[in-house]
Scaffold this active site. Structure first.
Site, PDB file in Angstrom:
ATOM      1  N   TYR A  46      88.892  58.910  32.208  1.00 18.62           N
ATOM      2  CA  TYR A  46      87.790  59.832  31.944  1.00 18.62           C
ATOM      3  C   TYR A  46      87.315  60.400  33.280  1.00 18.62           C
ATOM      4  O   TYR A  46      87.310  59.694  34.290  1.00 18.62           O
ATOM      5  CB  TYR A  46      86.632  59.125  31.226  1.00 18.62           C
ATOM      6  CG  TYR A  46      86.910  58.835  29.763  1.00 18.62           C
ATOM      7  CD1 TYR A  46      87.811  57.838  29.394  1.00 18.62           C
ATOM      8  CD2 TYR A  46      86.285  59.550  28.752  1.00 18.62           C
ATOM      9  CE1 TYR A  46      88.079  57.568  28.050  1.00 18.62           C
ATOM     10  CE2 TYR A  46      86.533  59.290  27.407  1.00 18.62           C
ATOM     11  CZ  TYR A  46      87.434  58.293  27.069  1.00 18.62           C
ATOM     12  OH  TYR A  46      87.683  58.032  25.737  1.00 18.62           O
ATOM     13  N   GLU A  47      86.876  61.661  33.274  1.00 19.32           N
ATOM     14  CA  GLU A  47      86.590  62.335  34.545  1.00 19.32           C
ATOM     15  C   GLU A  47      85.465  61.683  35.335  1.00 19.32           C
ATOM     16  O   GLU A  47      85.344  61.890  36.532  1.00 19.32           O
ATOM     17  CB  GLU A  47      86.281  63.816  34.310  1.00 19.32           C
ATOM     18  CG  GLU A  47      84.998  64.054  33.536  1.00 19.32           C
ATOM     19  CD  GLU A  47      84.824  65.515  33.133  1.00 19.32           C
ATOM     20  OE1 GLU A  47      85.787  66.278  33.196  1.00 19.32           O
ATOM     21  OE2 GLU A  47      83.699  65.859  32.744  1.00 19.32           O
ATOM     22  N   SER A  48      84.631  60.875  34.674  1.00 16.63           N
ATOM     23  CA  SER A  48      83.544  60.198  35.383  1.00 16.63           C
ATOM     24  C   SER A  48      84.054  59.137  36.352  1.00 16.63           C
ATOM     25  O   SER A  48      83.278  58.628  37.158  1.00 16.63           O
ATOM     26  CB  SER A  48      82.582  59.575  34.384  1.00 16.63           C
ATOM     27  OG  SER A  48      83.259  58.654  33.555  1.00 16.63           O
ATOM     28  N   GLY A  49      85.326  58.761  36.256  1.00 19.80           N
ATOM     29  CA  GLY A  49      85.881  57.822  37.226  1.00 19.80           C
ATOM     30  C   GLY A  49      86.673  56.650  36.675  1.00 19.80           C
ATOM     31  O   GLY A  49      87.506  56.091  37.390  1.00 19.80           O
ATOM     32  N   HIS A  83      84.126  71.201  37.828  1.00 24.05           N
ATOM     33  CA  HIS A  83      83.837  69.924  38.505  1.00 24.05           C
ATOM     34  C   HIS A  83      84.626  69.761  39.807  1.00 24.05           C
ATOM     35  O   HIS A  83      84.101  69.306  40.821  1.00 24.05           O
ATOM     36  CB  HIS A  83      84.201  68.747  37.590  1.00 24.05           C
ATOM     37  CG  HIS A  83      83.218  68.492  36.498  1.00 24.05           C
ATOM     38  ND1 HIS A  83      81.946  69.017  36.487  1.00 24.05           N
ATOM     39  CD2 HIS A  83      83.313  67.724  35.379  1.00 24.05           C
ATOM     40  CE1 HIS A  83      81.311  68.601  35.398  1.00 24.05           C
ATOM     41  NE2 HIS A  83      82.110  67.816  34.709  1.00 24.05           N
TER      42      HIS A  83
END
Lengths: 259, 286
Positions: free
Chosen positions: A52-55, B107
């Site tokens: 997921y792009e949050s990490g 982003h």
């Protein structure tokens, strides 16, 4: 549409889940892609690596996250990296097999809009925007897109190109220097479309059970090409349905409660 | 010789460092969002702010809807998993309560621009925005040619905020800060700024951080403020979970101007600090 023991949304999520091959690395968008990716992990693809792009890398959430960075994603991940590292080393570094995206609008070459309906400077509806999608669409080796099908979403011309698919078709994508192959399938609540080998125009390749060709045509804003080998999507298996329903039930329970 | 962080109340820190017309970054990617600081800025009625955040989230919806902001730089402006940020939309679509200039990115571009800010470089570079319409509307996005391979790459001016504000789990008495979990872009955002303010869940005697933990040494931080629960309704890993129910409830609160203003008057302007806000929310729930 005849009565079925599953909904059109369930068929969509399960058909999308089947596209994800076991052992691959998948960069997961929130919403429909997240549901499909986790159904894949809980059925035929236990060794899929979800990012997921949050990490979080290699995350195994027990419920679907509401946001892209819910705590359980970090708790169940193999590692959690910073945002600059995620986009630079892992995504632009070419380590993603599948980018899994949703969209508000899509066109016949699988370009997608998540930015604005109407004019950018005088918008009719302002949507959330790009997030990670333009670079996920560019740098993943392959891209899967899942969204519900209707004429507001499947439009002849996008109001705004947020993330590139196959642009105006043919080898446009390569010429523009995007590293990945681009969209390889669009999975909706009605059918599956894949880009034509040469023209890259989306072609109807599989109807979900009970869905008519007419229904798909009247839900698409352009004259959709139809494959000469049009198939019918296999119905959801019992195990697929029970995994999806259990996941949705756990998720609803987890996100309920008082504000 | 760099000076160490000062332990201040949040009210004092905002008074001292956040001025009208300033460029601010309140970062925290879903996790550790500095809500208490956002409320304090709203309460102190700062105006004409340029605010930067990858995901504006409810915190900037509140600051925009109360008229603090004239310019927003961002890359994804929704209520995650719920829908629109209605105050952001009302500002963009109808200029309410005042016109809002938007500078819109993806982003990867924002991440590269923060990293460049932290590195003191003039711009961030990425393989990005290829074929996207964003560069047509955002003059901050330019393309350059790699001097070695000829590849076309995007360049974004470095982000250099006057003040970056973040929330973290812990600080020690000297003002060294420790965070973990989804750490987002906070380290880069703090290092890119002239001043960094950090609110923390608790101030402890010793951080006990492992050698590779994400630690901001006291000498890169201007002020540390202890604000227990200061990331609510976002979360602090190891302390409390994301209040997803609040994020869902916000949709109805923020949808109309009246209900939004009533809520802000009652829960932000009507309380003296974030502790009182938490008590008021708890009381309403009981």
């Amino acid at each position: 549409m005849p009565e079925t023991h599953y909904t059109a949304d369930e068929m969509m999520t399960i058909a999308a889940a089947r596209m994800l091959r076991n052992g691959t690395v998948c960069f997961v968008g929130i919403g429909l892609p997240s549901a499909a990716a986790n159904v894949a992990r809980l059925t035929h693809a236990p060794d899929v690596v979800l990012i997921y792009e949050s990490g979080p890398i290699g995350t195994k959430p027990s419920v679907l996250p509401l946001s892209i960075g819910d705590g359980e994603l970090a708790e169940t991940a193999e590692t959690v990296v910073s945002i600059p590292e995620m986009f630079a080393y892992w995504l632009q570094g070419g380590r993603i097999d599948f980018g899994f995206l949703g969209a508000a609008q899509i066109d016949r070459f699988a370009n997608i809009n998540t930015t604005v309906i109407g004019d950018y400077r005088g918008p009719k509806t302002r949507l959330p925007g790009a997030g990670g999608a333009p670079e996920i669409a560019a740098s993943s080796k392959e891209v899967l897109i899942t969204l519900r099908q209707n004429k507001r979403a499947f439009v002849p011309k996008l109001d705004f190109v947020t993330s590139g698919g196959h642009f105006d078709g043919g080898d446009a994508r390569q010429r523009m220097g995007l590293p990945g192959k681009g969209p390889v399938a669009v999975i909706t609540d009605l059918c599956i479309m894949t880009p034509d080998h040469a023209t890259k125009e989306l072609t109807l390749t599989s109807l979900h059970p009970g869905v008519t060709l007419e229904k798909v045509m009247e839900s698409t804003g352009w004259p959709l090409k139809v494959s000469t080998h049009l198939a019918v999507t296999p119905e959801p298996a019992e195990v697929e349905l029970s995994v999806l329903r259990d996941l949705n039930e756990r998720t609803a329970r987890a996100h309920a409660g008082q504000a | 010789m760099e000076s160490l962080a000062t332990l201040l109340s949040l009210k004092e820190a905002i008074q001292e460092y956040v001025h009208d017309g300033a460029t601010l970054a309140l970062e925290g990617f879903t996790h550790l969002i500095p809500y208490a600081a956002g409320h304090e800025i709203v309460r102190q009625k700062r105006r004409d702010l340029t605010v930067i955040r990858m995901t504006p989230d409810l915190i900037y919806d509140q600051m925009i809807g109360t008229g603090c902001v004239s310019r927003l730089q961002f890359s994804w402006g929704g209520n995650p998993g719920v829908g629109s940020l209605h105050r952001l939309r009302d500002a963009v679509e109808n200029s309410w309560p005042r016109p809002l200039e938007i500078v819109e990115h993806a982003h990867a571009g924002m991440a590269a621009a923060y990293a460049a800010g932290a590195a003191g470089l003039p711009f961030g570079m990425l393989r990005g925005y290829l074929g996207s319409d964003l560069p047509k509307y955002n003059p901050q996005i330019k393309f350059i040619e790699c001097p070695f391979t000829g590849e076309r790459l995007a360049a974004i001016p470095a982000i250099r905020p006057d003040v970056t504000i973040i929330h973290a789990q812990k600080a020690d008495h000297r003002g060294n800060v420790l965070m973990w979990g989804v750490v987002g872009v906070q380290k880069e955002a703090a290092l890119a700024a002239k001043h960094a303010i950090v609110t923390v869940e608790e101030i402890v005697h010793k951080l006990d951080a492992s050698p590779n933990a994400v630690v901001l040494p006291s000498w890169v931080v201007s002020a540390v403020c202890e604000v227990k629960g200061g990331a609510f309704p976002s979360y602090a890993q190891g302390y409390y979970a994301r209040n997803n129910a609040f994020y869902k409830a916000w949709d109805a609160i923020a949808r109309e101007r009246d209900s939004f203003e009533d809520w802000m008057n009652r829960y932000v302007f009507g309380v003296k600090d974030f502790h009182e806000f938490r008590s008021a929310v708890e009381a309403a729930r009981a």
